[in-house]
Write an enzyme that holds these catalytic residues in place. Structure first.
Site, short mmCIF file in Angstrom:
data_model
loop_
_atom_site.label_atom_id
_atom_site.label_comp_id
_atom_site.label_asym_id
_atom_site.label_seq_id
_atom_site.Cartn_x
_atom_site.Cartn_y
_atom_site.Cartn_z
N ASP A 288 0.83 -1.21 0.00
CA ASP A 288 0.00 0.00 0.00
C ASP A 288 0.87 1.26 0.00
OD1 ASP A 288 1.02 -0.22 2.54
OD2 ASP A 288 -0.91 -0.40 3.56
N ASP A 366 8.41 -2.96 14.11
CA ASP A 366 8.95 -1.61 13.96
C ASP A 366 9.21 -0.95 15.30
OD1 ASP A 366 6.23 -1.67 14.38
OD2 ASP A 366 5.74 -0.11 12.93
#
Length: 523
Positions: A288, A366
């Site tokens: 995306d 992350d």
């Protein structure tokens, strides 16, 4: 008189004889001509028949040759199908055993083991991988998916699935375009992937530079069709169901996509760094994410910094505060203590360090990378104008931050000739000295004053604690969260924005290293 009549008679007879002889000769000549014409015609007919016969022979030979070619192609096709079936059968057998199959692949990915098919002649072909994850909107936990079936070229011979350990080497190859792979992490959003790959291939420099991979998190024919259409290299992650124990946080149990995504990321990175190409670095994108026209030029220019400056963690193409009202210089680059993600390059050296302890099913890879044990005080390079943007409104993170922040990030549309620019000023020693001078020279003003139009020169807006900083971020419409005590985009606690054409530093009024919740002692 009688004699004259006799002569006349004899002359008449002679004339008749002469006429008869002439007639016979003419008839004979006519017959000869007719015979000659007949012979010539017969010779021609014979020649034509011979030529036709030869032509039929040539056509027969060609027909047989074509039939042989068709038969050969069919044989090759059947052989390939048989080999593919054999591979699947062998892999399924391995995966059906409790201590092998997917568990072996997962362990291989975590420990730096390379999955391979070995043929009877002893030659190996790396198994094309797959990634793990579930789409997410790109920030709070970069989302994507991954997976697509293990593929491997093989000869017509018996195949055995094995796992072999291959230690990773430090910078065996330079961080140049041919030695940096790009992987797009994907799951099941084929329309998103189509948009992302269209952007990537539109900006790609072509040739052997930056080979493009797509890592699917499990088989998905719609996703595979998009990959084939663009000619990307497919990797298919053998996705498996994750089982969470009682110690697993409740949030992760209710939103397991973060765990699947983390597993997929780790698998894809392990696969690429164990590829025979021995890539020196990997750029990670998601299904995306769109990229700017100079995306690849940006990484070409900045990638060598990772080998030159050990204080760097990675190179990122994303700016968390990249809204147009705060980012307008396309050539400006910064150091940041905050790991940005969303289109970033890591080196083989970094993967060698963090790969063995990758969080996998613990999720939130992350935020894990932003923690001190992994980051170890290192910083990232980021642009002022983001070279990536996300359109992932639906995904694992369920649009968290998307509408309010991420959708407003402006993708850099003005290409910079990065090959003509010197980026050595980003090396720590040079950058820190210039940054300190710039901060010291900037007068202290209020946030209201800093936002005024028509003012020139860099200024500082001081905050006394994280609560006051959060208030400033709220007024500006930028994210106010901290990760391991580090504000988004901050360097030494300073958030740099460009408001109405001038630099504005949101800076702590106290001394900090990176974590703004821990003031340094003034000595």
């Amino acid at each position: 008189m009688g004699r004259q009549i006799a002569w006349t008679f004899y002359a008449g007879v002679a004339l008749v004889l002469i006429i008869g002889l002439l007639s016979m000769n003419l008839l004979s000549g006519s017959n000869w001509c007719e015979r000659r014409v007949f012979l010539i015609s017969a010779e021609k007919d014979k020649a034509v028949q011979q030529a036709m016969s030869q032509l039929h022979e040539v056509l027969e030979v060609q027909k047989k040759t074509v039939e042989q070619l068709h038969a050969a192609r069919k044989s090759v096709r059947l052989t390939k199908l048989a080999l593919k079936s054999s591979k699947r059968h062998t892999l399924n057998e391995r995966m059906s055993r409790p201590t092998e199959g997917l568990q072996e692949v997962a362990l291989a990915a975590k420990a730096g083991i390379d999955s391979q098919f070995i043929d009877a002649e002893g030659d190996s072909t790396s198994v094309q991988p797959v990634s793990d994850g579930q789409g997410s909107d790109p920030h709070s936990r970069s989302a994507t998916r991954a997976s697509a079936a293990l593929t491997a070229a093989a000869r017509p011979s018996s195949l055995t699935y094995i796992a072999t350990y291959r230690p990773l080497a430090n910078f065996t190859l330079p961080l140049s375009p041919a030695n940096i792979a790009v992987v797009v992490i994907a799951y099941n959003r084929h329309l998103y992937l189509d948009r992302a790959l269209k952007s990537v291939f539109r900006s790609h420099p072509g040739g052997r530079q930056f080979p493009i991979y797509v890592s699917q998190d499990g088989p998905n024919e719609q996703v595979s069709e998009v990959v084939r259409r663009y000619g990307a290299r497919p990797l298919i992650h053998p996705r498996k169901t994750l089982h969470f124990g009682p110690e697993t946080p409740a949030f992760l149990k209710t939103t397991p996509g973060y765990a699947y995504l983390s597993v997929h990321y780790g698998w894809a990175l392990a696969t690429l760094f164990n590829d025979p190409a021995q890539y020196a670095g990997v750029i990670i994108l998601e299904e995306d994410i769109e990229v700017a026209p100079d995306f690849f030029g940006y990484f070409t220019a900045t990638a060598p910094l990772l080998a030159q400056d050990s204080s760097l963690l990675c190179i990122s193409a994303f700016n968390d505060n990249g809204q147009p009202q705060y980012a307008s210089d396309p050539a400006a680059l910064y150091r940041s203590d905050f790991f940005p993600g969303l289109g970033w390059l890591l080196s083989r050296s970094l993967w060698q360090e963090i790969g063995p302890k990758w969080p996998n099913e613990h999720g939130f890879w992350d935020d894990w990378l932003r923690e001190p044990p992994q980051r170890r005080g290192r910083t990232s390079i980021r642009p002022e104008m983001s070279r990536t943007s996300t359109f992932g409104q639906t995904g694992t993170s369920k649009s968290q931050f998307y509408t309010k922040y991420l959708a407003r990030i402006q993708l850099g549309s003005i290409p910079v000739q990065w090959s003509a620019r010197n980026v050595s000023f980003l090396i720590k020693s040079e950058y820190d000295a210039a940054f300190a001078r710039q901060l010291a020279a900037a007068p202290i003003v209020s946030l209201h004053e800093a936002k005024k139009v028509g003012q020139a020169g860099a200024v500082r807006v001081l905050y006394a604690n994280k609560k006051e900083l959060a208030g400033f971020c709220s007024q500006l419409g930028i994210m106010d969260d901290l990760k391991a005590g580090v504000p988004r985009t901050a360097y030494r606690g300073v958030i740099t924005l460009r408001i109405n054409g001038r630099l504005v530093f949101l800076a702590p009024s106290y001394a900090v290293d990176q974590d703004i919740t821990k003031a340094l002692d003034k000595k």
